[in-house]
Every structure is written in structure tokens, then in C-alpha cells.
Design a protein around this motif. Structure first.
Motif, PDB file in Angstrom:
ATOM      1  N   VAL A 198       0.827  -1.210   0.000  1.00  0.00           N
ATOM      2  CA  VAL A 198       0.000   0.000   0.000  1.00  0.00           C
ATOM      3  C   VAL A 198       0.859   1.256   0.000  1.00  0.00           C
ATOM      4  CG1 VAL A 198      -1.998  -1.076   1.065  1.00  0.00           C
ATOM      5  CG2 VAL A 198      -0.262  -0.052   2.518  1.00  0.00           C
ATOM      6  N   ALA A 199       2.117   1.137   0.433  1.00  0.00           N
ATOM      7  CA  ALA A 199       3.016   2.297   0.405  1.00  0.00           C
ATOM      8  C   ALA A 199       3.357   2.714  -1.021  1.00  0.00           C
ATOM      9  CB  ALA A 199       4.292   2.005   1.187  1.00  0.00           C
ATOM     10  N   ASN A 200       3.111   1.831  -1.971  1.00  0.00           N
ATOM     11  CA  ASN A 200       3.361   2.194  -3.375  1.00  0.00           C
ATOM     12  C   ASN A 200       2.305   3.149  -3.920  1.00  0.00           C
ATOM     13  OD1 ASN A 200       5.599   0.505  -3.428  1.00  0.00           O
ATOM     14  ND2 ASN A 200       4.414  -1.274  -4.078  1.00  0.00           N
ATOM     15  N   ASP A 201       1.211   3.328  -3.188  1.00  0.00           N
ATOM     16  CA  ASP A 201       0.133   4.215  -3.599  1.00  0.00           C
ATOM     17  C   ASP A 201       0.125   5.434  -2.680  1.00  0.00           C
ATOM     18  OD1 ASP A 201      -2.187   5.533  -4.248  1.00  0.00           O
ATOM     19  OD2 ASP A 201      -3.485   3.765  -4.131  1.00  0.00           O
ATOM     20  N   PRO A 202       0.529   6.602  -3.161  1.00  0.00           N
ATOM     21  CA  PRO A 202       0.629   7.769  -2.280  1.00  0.00           C
ATOM     22  C   PRO A 202      -0.697   8.190  -1.669  1.00  0.00           C
ATOM     23  CG  PRO A 202       0.855   8.401  -4.597  1.00  0.00           C
ATOM     24  CD  PRO A 202       0.903   6.915  -4.548  1.00  0.00           C
TER      25      PRO A 202
END
Length: 663
Positions: A198-202
């Protein structure tokens, strides 16, 4: 006396006459002195209450009977913050058990109350049945449409991950459950699901720095409440890739996160190639190199083949093959020294959808199938067979033991010594052809009674409740000579003395062997070791997926080597009174200038050993193999140190096996 003589001969590989030796096919030898994992958590599952639907008492009773049969040791249970926290009054969280319910939407409050009551019921069951709980949150309060918890037409509160109020909210939940409700089965907590993904989605507000701060906040808040014994688990990551969350968790949160948790949904062909074992072993190795006290777990695990990505359903979960391959993945994981693998998931009913055809389908059953007008989905699915047998017969607190495998033949086995002194051995054949193996345990000196379970496509005995039953009782089994197992194409067999008679196990004081598949058997080692061609965990090696070609070409042997070109590296063993050793080594083009060996009576005063090298045998990629032995007889030796010298590229100096003997 005959049994003792046979034991000594068998330990040195000399037992039996020529005819007996010729009859032994694919011998798998269990080493009861070689413990791969001292801290096995037991059978593990993902299990939480249903998001929206209520279960009848009959459905609860049926569910608990089935779970009780499994004798689980560990579950992962995740909830959403909206189920217990309704926002904030200044800096204080508004909590379900300490609030004025008239100030929130009655629908939201009613469903949250129902869910939390179900959670209390499930946790009480876990407490009563000695099941440890990893409690967690799916992720922080944020905008996604959580209609499972909050009515669709209501706004949801949000908060930043590193906001100190979020840590207070979570810590108060844990305190309430443990101290007020008495749910002492809660041992661990994880803050967020697959946070590296989920950290890949700002838009999510997740990042490494925010998550790290949230973890430090949570540790502080738990400690303030006297909950120092609750372990924080992390990063609870999806497949690790190149995001370096693994290394950052090990190094930057070393004193805060003692349990390293990842998820893996495995392609079936990765079990054929033993990629599961290769990767989990590497994962374990580099965890131990950083901190040997840490443990590794799969917080979620399953077989991906047949997965519908849109509906998150496993379309083939009803089929027989799933039970064999998920058991094989578990066996490979245990062979690598991991402490748990939680299968996804217990029950299709855990996560809400109006239409059963759109509901997640990964479980052993669907407990609310009757309400959805598909009662057949409440029946036990076949993969329950193998997973429950592994859980029942390798319980919490078992020691996972080393045994050799026949990975190129798709034969994988694992042995365990239970806390009550029973032995269990489970093995899978994932090949498309019939095979025979012989399981030998040389250090068992009596003839125990053993129960045999089988899971073949046309043969998996069950009782009237659908639970596995013993296929055959084997009496007076000579485990030194071995048990012969005949497999049809594909299948699973489990042998156990549980329900039979206890084995008498003696210590092997004649020799010890290390196959170089990790550092578990070493007494000591330098901190600059690599494994199978990798100097460090591959998320720092600029490659998105591991390349095990080095592992494959060296005759499928594990190899230990230095992790740097410039430094000496060493490994040390303790084996009292040895007088001989054999060290199988490999090197590129040359070997004799790459190793030194030392012995010591006390681990303080060392003397160098003059060495003999067998004639080098050519392998591939210019590698040559040789075996190192002492030139002269040794005496007064309790410790052995092998030094790897920095001559050339680090991975060109490899140790493939160490055997230390009393002759």
C-alpha cells in the motif's frame, strides 16, 4: 546388544547386508540431534469474525468443533479500526466500550457491537484451547468505502499513520482486551496489512518513515500500559520484491520488532522446483545473520493457481490437489526453520459480500452458507485434511528436525519432536509418478507403535464428521531399518507416534553433520557469511527475483561462503571428543589456497590442522569439488573452526557439507 551394534553401524552408514542395502529406496534419514527450529508456533490460520453477518448458535458450535479438532497453536486475526473506535474527542479516542452510543449512527454502533462480541467469543475460544493470537489491524482509518463496518452513506474519519492518537487507540484496544476481558491469548500485534504494497500508492498515506514512526509510537504506548510482553510483528509485507522493508525492519527496528512477518501466495510450480524452500531458507538465513533471536512467519500463505483476482476467490479450492500442494508448501517452509505459516483462510464467511458468488472463497468451508442458500458450501473442503493433520500432529512447542530430501524427485518431508516426546514425520510426493521412500530414524532404539495417515486422490479416510482418521496402525516398527512408504502419483503421508507408543531416543555421539542450509547447527560464525551465491538478502542486490542458478549447479547442495571479497570468514562447531572430520568444499579452478582448519579443546587455544584434499572433480562454471580431511590423527578436540580465505571473488569459496566424527 544387537540393536546397539546396529545403531552404531547405521550411524556410520554401514548397517545391513548387501541385500538389505539394495532394498532401501530413497532413504530419508531423520537427525534427531539437528534441530532446525526450537520455537514452532504450531498449526496456524487466518481467522476473524464475520464483517456483517450473524451466525446461529448451531453454526458457532459446528465451527468450534471443527477448529477444536485441528488443535491449532496460532492464528492471525485482523480487524478494522471502525469496529471499535468512532473518532476522537480532542486527543482521546471514542471507544466502543466507553462511549455514549446515542451520539453515533445506530447502524454503525449495532454492527460494531455485534462484531466485537463475536471477536470476544472467538478470543475466548482461543484462550480456552491454548491458541496464541496475533491480533492486527488491516490498516489505519482512511477513506476506502468500508461498508462492512460503516454504513455506506456515512463519512469515515481519517488519521495519519504516524499521528500519536492512532497508537493510543490501538494500545487502548489491546489493554481492554487483555486486562478487562482477560484475553491473555493475545501475544502479538501487527499494525497494518501488506504495508509495503500500500506504500506504493501515495493516496494511502503509507510510507516506510510513517510506518516506522507508528511502530515506535505503538511500542511506547503498549509499554506505558504494562503490556511489554506483547510483541510487535512486522512489516506484515506482501511478497518482498525490491522495496527493502525487510532489511529496514531488521536494522532500523531491530529492538522493536522481534517477529518478521511476510505473506506469500505461491504458484504451484514453485513447489515442484523447491523455490519455496530455497527462498524461505534464504529469508531465514539473513534474518539470523542480523539477529539470531528473531523468528520468521508467514502471516498469510496459500497456493495461487486458480485465483480470481477480481473477486479474490480461489476457483479450485474444492479440488483434491490443493491439499497436497499446500501441505508441500508448509513442509518446505518448516524445513527452512520458520516458526509458523498461517494459511488463508479459515472460513469464507469472514469477509462480507451480499452475493455468495462474489464472496472471498479460500476457506475450509463457509459457515453462513445456509443463509446464502448454498448449504453445500458449509461442508468441509478437502484441503482441511492435510492442514489439520499437520496441525494436530506437529503441535505448538514442537522441535522441527532435519532430514534429507529428494527435491529433484518432488519428494519433501519434515520431522518433528513434540513437547510430549512423540515423533511425527510428514511427506509429500508432488510428482506425476509413483515413488517409494524409506524413512529411517537411527537414534530410536525401541520399536514404537506408529499411526499412518494417507491423503491420496482416491484414498483419504474420514469419520462421520468428515475428520481424518488413521489409515493403518503400524506395530513394533524398527525405525533404524526404516518404514517403507509407497506413493501413487501425488499424495501426502503422515506418520506419528501420537496415539501409538512413545519412541525411545538416544543421542548420536558418534558424528554430526551440517548440510550448509543455514546457521542453525553452527556453534559460532563470523557476521560476513553468504548463502547459495547471495552475499546479502536480494532486495539489496538490485534484482526483483532471486536467481538460484548457483544453488542448482552445485549438485543441489546448500553452500555457505563469505559475503565480501576482502575479509576472512569462519564457521565454528562444538562436538566433544571428535578426532576426524570431512569437509566438502567447492571453488572456482582451485581449492587448496582457500581454506584453513583449526581445532581446540576449549574454544580459546587453537591449533591449525594440516590438511589433505581429494583430487578436485570438475563441476560447472569452472567450479571444482574436493573433500578436506586431516592428514594426521587428531586428539583433545571439542571445537572445529573452518576459515574461508579472501582469495578471489567471495562466492568462489564455498563449503557444501561438514561432517565431524569420533572414530
Amino acid at each position: 546388544m544387537k540393536r546397539l551394534i546396529y545403531l552404531i553401524l547405521l550411524l556410520f552408514g554401514l548397517s545391513g547386508c548387501k541385500t538389505e542395502q539394495q532394498e532401501v529406496q530413497n532413504p530419508i534419514v531423520v537427525d534427531t540431534d539437528f534441530v532446525l527450529q526450537e520455537n514452532y508456533y504450531g498449526g496456524a490460520m487466518q481467522w476473524e469474525p464475520n464483517d456483517r453477518d450473524s451466525m446461529t448458535e448451531a453454526q458457532w458450535d459446528r465451527l468450534f468443533r471443527r477448529v477444536e479438532f485441528m488443535k491449532l497453536g496460532y492464528i492471525r486475526c485482523c480487524i478494522m479500526p471502525y469496529f471499535y473506535c468512532f473518532g476522537y474527542d480532542g486527543n482521546d479516542p471514542i471507544l466502543l466500550w466507553d462511549m455514549d452510543s446515542t451520539k453515533v449512527d445506530a447502524r454503525w454502533y449495532a454492527n460494531s457491537r455485534r462484531f466485537m462480541n463475536d471477536l470476544y467469543r472467538q478470543l475466548q475460544f482461543c484462550k480456552d484451547n491454548d491458541i496464541d493470537v496475533l491480533l492486527g489491524e488491516w490498516w489505519k482509518p482512511m477513506n476506502p468505502n468500508w461498508k462492512q463496518a460503516v454504513p455506506v452513506d456515512m463519512p469515515k474519519y481519517t488519521i495519519e499513520l504516524d499521528d500519536s492518537r492512532y497508537a493510543v487507540q490501538v494500545a487502548e484496544l489491546v489493554e481492554y482486551l487483555v486486562k478487562e476481558k482477560g484475553m491473555t491469548c493475545i501475544k502479538q500485534f501487527n499494525l497494518g496489512n501488506e504495508v509495503n504494497l500500500v506504500a506504493n500508492d501515495p493516496r494511502t498515506g503509507y510510507s516506510w518513515e510513517k510506518w516506522k514512526k507508528a511502530i515506535l509510537n505503538l511500542r511506547s504506548e503498549l509499554d506505558k500500559r504494562g503490556l511489554n510482553n506483547i510483541e510487535i510483528v512486522g512489516p506484515d509485507g506482501g511478497y518482498w520484491g525490491t522495496d527493502v522493508w525487510f532489511n529496514k525492519t531488521l536494522t532500523e527496528l531491530d529492538s522493536v520488532v522481534p517477529v518478521i512477518d511476510y505473506h506469500w501466495y505461491i504458484n504451484k510450480d514453485w513447489t515442484f522446483t523447491n523455490r519455496v524452500e530455497d527462498e524461505t531458507r534464504m529469508f531465514r538465513f539473513f534474518t539470523q545473520m542480523q539477529d539470531s533471536s528473531k523468528v520468521n512467519i508467514w502471516g498469510e500463505m496459500g497456493i495461487r493457481d486458480g485465483h480470481n483476482e477480481v473477486l479474490d476467490q480461489h476457483t479450485l479450492i474444492h479440488q483434491w490437489w490443493y491439499g497436497t500442494f499446500v501441505a508441500d508448501a508448509l513442509i518446505q517452509t518448516l524445513r527452512s526453520g520458520w516458526s509458523a505459516a498461517a494459511a488463508w483462510g479459515m472460513d469464507d464467511a469472514m469477509h462480507y459480500k451480499d452475493d455468495l458468488d462474489e464472496q472471498k472463497r479460500w476457506g475450509f468451508w463457509n459457515s453462513i452458507a445456509e443463509q446464502k442458500n448454498k448449504p453445500e458450501e458449509a461442508n468441509i473442503r478437502l484441503w482441511f485434511y492435510t492442514w489439520s493433520l499437520m496441525s494436530r500432529n506437529i503441535p505448538k512447542g514442537s522441535k522441527i528436525l532435519y532430514s534429507n530430501s529428494y527435491r529433484t524427485q518432488n519428494l519433501n518431508g519434515v520431522a518433528a519432536l513434540t513437547p510430549t516426546g512423540d515423533l511425527t514425520f510428514a511427506i509429500t510426493n508432488t510428482a506425476d509418478f509413483a515413488q517409494r521412500v524409506t524413512v529411517q530414524i537411527p537414534t530410536v532404539v525401541n520399536d514404537p507403535i506408529i499411526n499412518k495417515y494417507v491423503y491420496f486422490e482416491d484414498d483419504y479416510p474420514v469419520d462421520t464428521a468428515g475428520f481424518p482418521v488413521v489409515k493403518e496402525v503400524l506395530k513394533d516398527v524398527n525405525l533404524q531399518k526404516g518404514i517403507v512408504i509407497d506413493f501413487p502419483a501425488k499424495g501426502f503421508v503422515l506418520l506419528t507416534t501420537i496415539g501409538g507408543s512413545k519412541p525411545e531416543i538416544v543421542k548420536n555421539d558418534k558424528y554430526m553433520m551440517d548440510p550448509m542450509e543455514g546457521v542453525q547447527r553452527m556453534y559460532d560464525h563470523s557476521n560476513n557469511l553468504g548463502l547459495n551465491g547471495f552475499p546479502k538478502f536480494y532486495d539489496e542486490c538490485n534484482t526483483a527475483a532471486p536467481d538460484f542458478q548457483f544453488f542448482k549447479v552445485l549438485e543441489d547442495c546448500g553452500t555457505i561462503h563469505p559475503s565480501t571479497n576482502e575479509e576472512h570468514a569462519y564457521i565454528t562447531y562444538k562436538f566433544d571428543g571428535f578426532n576426524y572430520f570431512e569437509i566438502k568444499v567447492s571453488g572456482v579452478e582451485t581449492i587448496t589456497d582457500r581454506f584453513k582448519v583449526y581445532v581446540s579443546p576449549d574454544n580459546c587455544e587453537w591449533r591449525e590442522v594440516e590438511l589433505s584434499f581429494t583430487e578436485p572433480e570438475m563441476s560447472v562454471w569452472r567450479f571444482v569439488h574436493s573433500t578436506i580431511t586431516p592428514k594426521t590423527e587428531l586428539d583433545n578436540c571439542n571445537y572445529l573452526k573452518i576459515e574461508m580465505l579472501p582469495n578471489g571473488y567471495f562466492s568462489n569459496t564455498r563449503i557444501r557439507e561438514v561432517k565431524i566424527e569420533k572414530r
